[in-house]
Design a protein around this motif. Structure first.
Motif, PDB file in Angstrom:
ATOM      1  N   LEU A   1       3.985 -12.868   0.514  1.00 49.57           N
ATOM      2  CA  LEU A   1       4.052 -11.404   0.526  1.00 49.57           C
ATOM      3  C   LEU A   1       4.045 -10.903   1.966  1.00 49.57           C
ATOM      4  O   LEU A   1       3.119 -11.203   2.728  1.00 49.57           O
ATOM      5  CB  LEU A   1       2.838 -10.827  -0.222  1.00 49.57           C
ATOM      6  CG  LEU A   1       2.506 -11.486  -1.574  1.00 49.57           C
ATOM      7  CD1 LEU A   1       1.109 -11.123  -2.017  1.00 49.57           C
ATOM      8  CD2 LEU A   1       3.517 -11.070  -2.617  1.00 49.57           C
ATOM      9  N   ASP A   2       5.083 -10.159   2.318  1.00 58.65           N
ATOM     10  CA  ASP A   2       5.203  -9.663   3.688  1.00 58.65           C
ATOM     11  C   ASP A   2       4.707  -8.221   3.729  1.00 58.65           C
ATOM     12  O   ASP A   2       5.378  -7.320   3.228  1.00 58.65           O
ATOM     13  CB  ASP A   2       6.677  -9.762   4.130  1.00 58.65           C
ATOM     14  CG  ASP A   2       6.848  -9.518   5.618  1.00 58.65           C
ATOM     15  OD1 ASP A   2       5.826  -9.306   6.303  1.00 58.65           O
ATOM     16  OD2 ASP A   2       7.991  -9.553   6.093  1.00 58.65           O
ATOM     17  N   GLU A   3       3.563  -8.021   4.312  1.00 54.29           N
ATOM     18  CA  GLU A   3       2.939  -6.690   4.391  1.00 54.29           C
ATOM     19  C   GLU A   3       2.953  -5.997   3.028  1.00 54.29           C
ATOM     20  O   GLU A   3       3.489  -4.890   2.891  1.00 54.29           O
ATOM     21  CB  GLU A   3       3.680  -5.816   5.407  1.00 54.29           C
ATOM     22  CG  GLU A   3       3.818  -6.447   6.764  1.00 54.29           C
ATOM     23  CD  GLU A   3       2.858  -5.892   7.791  1.00 54.29           C
ATOM     24  OE1 GLU A   3       2.047  -5.032   7.425  1.00 54.29           O
ATOM     25  OE2 GLU A   3       2.926  -6.350   8.942  1.00 54.29           O
ATOM     26  N   PRO A   4       2.392  -6.611   2.014  1.00 54.19           N
ATOM     27  CA  PRO A   4       2.534  -6.062   0.655  1.00 54.19           C
ATOM     28  C   PRO A   4       1.863  -4.723   0.446  1.00 54.19           C
ATOM     29  O   PRO A   4       2.241  -3.974  -0.440  1.00 54.19           O
ATOM     30  CB  PRO A   4       1.860  -7.140  -0.216  1.00 54.19           C
ATOM     31  CG  PRO A   4       0.914  -7.840   0.698  1.00 54.19           C
ATOM     32  CD  PRO A   4       1.551  -7.822   2.046  1.00 54.19           C
ATOM     33  N   MET A   5       0.851  -4.424   1.277  1.00 57.65           N
ATOM     34  CA  MET A   5       0.093  -3.200   1.025  1.00 57.65           C
ATOM     35  C   MET A   5       0.381  -2.105   2.042  1.00 57.65           C
ATOM     36  O   MET A   5      -0.306  -1.088   2.061  1.00 57.65           O
ATOM     37  CB  MET A   5      -1.400  -3.532   1.014  1.00 57.65           C
ATOM     38  CG  MET A   5      -1.761  -4.449  -0.139  1.00 57.65           C
ATOM     39  SD  MET A   5      -3.476  -4.983  -0.129  1.00 57.65           S
ATOM     40  CE  MET A   5      -3.428  -6.358   0.992  1.00 57.65           C
ATOM     41  N   ALA A   6       1.410  -2.323   2.873  1.00 59.59           N
ATOM     42  CA  ALA A   6       1.661  -1.407   3.992  1.00 59.59           C
ATOM     43  C   ALA A   6       1.908   0.029   3.528  1.00 59.59           C
ATOM     44  O   ALA A   6       1.406   0.972   4.128  1.00 59.59           O
ATOM     45  CB  ALA A   6       2.827  -1.911   4.819  1.00 59.59           C
ATOM     46  N   GLY A   7       2.673   0.209   2.474  1.00 61.91           N
ATOM     47  CA  GLY A   7       3.034   1.576   2.081  1.00 61.91           C
ATOM     48  C   GLY A   7       2.217   2.109   0.918  1.00 61.91           C
ATOM     49  O   GLY A   7       2.623   3.086   0.282  1.00 61.91           O
ATOM     50  N   LEU A   8       1.089   1.485   0.640  1.00 58.69           N
ATOM     51  CA  LEU A   8       0.339   1.880  -0.556  1.00 58.69           C
ATOM     52  C   LEU A   8      -0.840   2.793  -0.225  1.00 58.69           C
ATOM     53  O   LEU A   8      -1.415   2.698   0.860  1.00 58.69           O
ATOM     54  CB  LEU A   8      -0.188   0.622  -1.265  1.00 58.69           C
ATOM     55  CG  LEU A   8       0.854  -0.381  -1.755  1.00 58.69           C
ATOM     56  CD1 LEU A   8       0.167  -1.569  -2.402  1.00 58.69           C
ATOM     57  CD2 LEU A   8       1.802   0.272  -2.750  1.00 58.69           C
ATOM     58  N   ASP A   9      -1.181   3.645  -1.189  1.00 55.63           N
ATOM     59  CA  ASP A   9      -2.366   4.484  -1.006  1.00 55.63           C
ATOM     60  C   ASP A   9      -3.618   3.623  -1.250  1.00 55.63           C
ATOM     61  O   ASP A   9      -3.517   2.502  -1.756  1.00 55.63           O
ATOM     62  CB  ASP A   9      -2.296   5.696  -1.944  1.00 55.63           C
ATOM     63  CG  ASP A   9      -2.215   5.301  -3.405  1.00 55.63           C
ATOM     64  OD1 ASP A   9      -2.813   4.274  -3.781  1.00 55.63           O
ATOM     65  OD2 ASP A   9      -1.541   5.998  -4.178  1.00 55.63           O
ATOM     66  N   PRO A  10      -4.791   4.127  -0.876  1.00 51.06           N
ATOM     67  CA  PRO A  10      -6.000   3.296  -0.987  1.00 51.06           C
ATOM     68  C   PRO A  10      -6.237   2.761  -2.396  1.00 51.06           C
ATOM     69  O   PRO A  10      -6.633   1.604  -2.560  1.00 51.06           O
ATOM     70  CB  PRO A  10      -7.125   4.247  -0.563  1.00 51.06           C
ATOM     71  CG  PRO A  10      -6.454   5.217   0.343  1.00 51.06           C
ATOM     72  CD  PRO A  10      -5.071   5.398  -0.205  1.00 51.06           C
ATOM     73  N   ALA A  11      -5.994   3.582  -3.414  1.00 50.95           N
ATOM     74  CA  ALA A  11      -6.235   3.120  -4.786  1.00 50.95           C
ATOM     75  C   ALA A  11      -5.300   1.966  -5.141  1.00 50.95           C
ATOM     76  O   ALA A  11      -5.713   0.980  -5.762  1.00 50.95           O
ATOM     77  CB  ALA A  11      -6.021   4.280  -5.764  1.00 50.95           C
ATOM     78  N   SER A  12      -4.042   2.074  -4.724  1.00 55.23           N
ATOM     79  CA  SER A  12      -3.083   1.008  -5.019  1.00 55.23           C
ATOM     80  C   SER A  12      -3.409  -0.255  -4.232  1.00 55.23           C
ATOM     81  O   SER A  12      -3.223  -1.371  -4.710  1.00 55.23           O
ATOM     82  CB  SER A  12      -1.664   1.460  -4.690  1.00 55.23           C
ATOM     83  OG  SER A  12      -1.325   2.575  -5.456  1.00 55.23           O
ATOM     84  N   ARG A  13      -3.910  -0.059  -2.999  1.00 54.55           N
ATOM     85  CA  ARG A  13      -4.295  -1.230  -2.191  1.00 54.55           C
ATOM     86  C   ARG A  13      -5.441  -1.979  -2.855  1.00 54.55           C
ATOM     87  O   ARG A  13      -5.444  -3.200  -2.933  1.00 54.55           O
ATOM     88  CB  ARG A  13      -4.721  -0.789  -0.782  1.00 54.55           C
ATOM     89  CG  ARG A  13      -3.540  -0.577   0.084  1.00 54.55           C
ATOM     90  CD  ARG A  13      -3.767  -0.583   1.566  1.00 54.55           C
ATOM     91  NE  ARG A  13      -5.088  -0.744   2.074  1.00 54.55           N
ATOM     92  CZ  ARG A  13      -5.694   0.138   2.871  1.00 54.55           C
ATOM     93  NH1 ARG A  13      -5.086   1.258   3.177  1.00 54.55           N
ATOM     94  NH2 ARG A  13      -6.874  -0.107   3.359  1.00 54.55           N
TER      95      ARG A  13
END
Lengths: 320, 218
Positions: free
Chosen positions: A164-176
């Motif tokens: 996974l390449d930066e999988p959480m980069a564009g996610l909001d805190p809840a999604s992270r």
């Protein structure tokens, strides 16, 4: 001949002295890295350090490089397709597709049967909290939801190795938070995960081992404790007293204590020798302080977090 | 196996796209419009006249559709998720070519059928003779569309931007597809002759496109 650094650890993926250049620009140099079966490996480094290049080599998107790469439980390239799940930094799909169409196609291309795709699709969308998107067009979804669909295609075929390449980069805190829980669940089920991230707290939260890359060179690969050990991080204990008997300086004679520094009224930093065991030192300090008539408000071993360690490595990389 | 999956997948995407719907309705309408504008085509059967114009316009549109689609998908790294799976890279491009070619051929055939109907209604010739008169038109459409679609794939694979791609389609793919009507203009008597340059050029363009795509850093 196998690199001795990679021998005998049961790696599910390994890079052996891998170097990649784009024209005159050297992207990564002599990277030797092994990802152990079942672990969550966090791969961190500044922008342009070579994380994505490493990942693209691992998943087979870059084929012309020097060195060797092996992936899958039997280490052959032919097993890669089924064994591998991949989520790029920004998952992109053909815009005419619905989520269901995209997952069906990727499932089929990964060798799944129509029946198992149907079953897994519901499970995976449920796991990622987006079951309602199944029949929606991808073009109508938000960036974060598209990233979740990207995650869905990566885990649909139950790969043994997830990259996974930066999988959480564009996610909001809840999604992270949700993604991290998914990673933990997949890891418990036996999936090996390698992920890159800029969000160091996320790496610290879930990675069992970390790799730090700076200017195309792997500066460290190991656990956080190994990293601290390697950097010879000073061991300190922060002590706050609610009643100071004034005798704390006398405790410098305790085995393992190098010096005691008074930082403010009732507050001290106890510097330990590099050989000292921090748990034994805390225990001895508490007993001596209480016996000496002091009252303790708190006593806390000072530990550097990943961010501090990362900065030390990055600075080290820049100075070399 | 992956070619069949990808072909069905692309077909699913193209046949429902707005451009394709426009072509399926638009090309036959264009055929009727051409007839109304110019009912007298001299000694050339109206079906052949329709075939050349429809083949040219439909060819440009399909080439542009393919080129722009591929350039966009390349830029957005859409193919990354395909090529990490057990998929041959060449199949991704071949599936696109085949899907658009099938769709555009259906649109072209509907238009040609109208041209054929007009020829039949406007002449006293028996049906089998009108059919044989319409055959060159069909062959021209088959060959022109194939060249246009393969040129679209090639341009899509190597063009650095959408703008360059569109310019190349307008001035390259369109001109290139006209190669199939040269034998007709030179009064060749063999109805099937346009297939020869059609197949040869298409195969060469697709081979080149696949070769570039295989080597390309995605």
């Amino acid at each position: 001949m196998q690199n001795p650094e990679l021998a005998g650890h049961g790696y599910i993926a390994s890079l052996d002295r891998v170097t990649k250049s784009y024209g005159n620009l050297r992207a990564i140099t002599d990277i030797t890295l092994g990802v152990r079966k079942g672990e969550i490996f966090g791969y961190i480094g500044p922008n342009g350090a070579g994380k994505t290049t490493t990942i693209k080599i691992l998943v087979g998107l870059i084929k012309d490089y020097d060195g060797a790469m092996a992936i899958g439980s039997n280490g052959t390239a032919s097993s890669r397709g089924r064994a591998l799940g991949y989520l790029p930094q920004y998952a992109a799909f053909q815009e005419w597709r619905t989520v269901s169409q995209a997952l069906t196609t990727f499932g089929k291309l990964s060798g799944m049967s129509t029946l198992s795709i149907k079953q897994r699709m519901s499970e995976v969308l449920e796991l990622l909290g987006i079951p309602e998107t199944k029949n929606r067009k991808i073009a109508q979804l938000s960036g974060g939801t598209i990233q979740k669909v990207g995650m869905a295609q990566a885990i649909l075929h139950e790969p043994e190795f997830l990259v996974l390449d930066e999988p959480m980069a564009g996610l909001d805190p809840a999604s992270r938070y949700q993604f991290k829980n998914v990673f933990r669940q997949l890891s418990r089920e036996g999936t090996t995960i390698l992920f890159s991230s800029h969000i160091l707290s996320d790496v610290q939260d879930i990675a069992s081992r970390i790799g730090i890359i700076s200017r195309g060179r792997l500066m460290h690969a190991g656990t956080l404790d190994e990293l601290k050990e390697r950097l010879k991080i000073p061991k300190n204990i922060d002590v706050m007293l609610s009643k100071d008997s004034g005798r704390l300086k006398e405790l410098e004679r305790i085995k393992g204590v190098q010096s005691i520094e008074r930082v403010e009224q009732g507050r001290y930093v106890v510097h330990l020798t590099s050989e000292a065991d921090i748990d034994i030192a805390v225990d001895t300090l508490i007993r001596n302080l209480v016996d000496g008539g002091s009252k303790i408000r708190f006593i806390n071993p000072v530990s550097l977090d990943l961010e501090d360690l990362y900065m030390r490595f990055v600075n080290q990389g820049e100075s070399t | 196996m992956s070619l069949a999956i990808l072909f069905m997948d692309e077909l699913n995407g193209f046949y429902r796209s707005k451009v394709m719907l426009f072509l399926w309705a638009g090309l036959p309408v264009l055929a009727v419009f051409l007839y109304l504008m110019s009912p007298d085509t001299g000694s050339v059967p109206f079906s052949s006249f329709t075939a050349i114009l429809v083949g040219s316009i439909g060819g440009v549109i399909s080439a542009a559709m393919l080129a722009v689609g591929i350039i966009n998908e390349r830029e957005r790294h859409v193919y990354d998720l395909f090529v990490i799976r057990p998929v041959k890279r060449r199949n991704i491009m071949l599936a696109k070519f085949l899907a658009v070619y099938v769709c555009i051929m259906i649109a072209g055939s509907i238009a040609l059928l109208l041209g054929f109907g007009i020829d039949y209604l406007n002449s006293d010739l028996p049906l089998d003779e009108v059919v044989s008169l319409s055959l060159p038109g069909f062959i021209i459409i088959v060959a022109m569309m194939a060249i246009s679609c393969s040129a679209g794939v090639l341009i899509g694979v190597f063009s650095p931007s959408v703008l360059v791609g569109v310019i190349l389609v307008m001035y390259g793919a369109n001109q290139l597809s006209a190669i199939v009507i040269l034998p007709v203009l030179t009064a060749s008597t063999d109805d099937y002759f346009p297939l020869l340059p059609g197949v040869a050029v298409t195969a060469a363009l697709l081979f080149l496109a696949v070769l570039i795509f295989e080597k390309k850093q995605l």
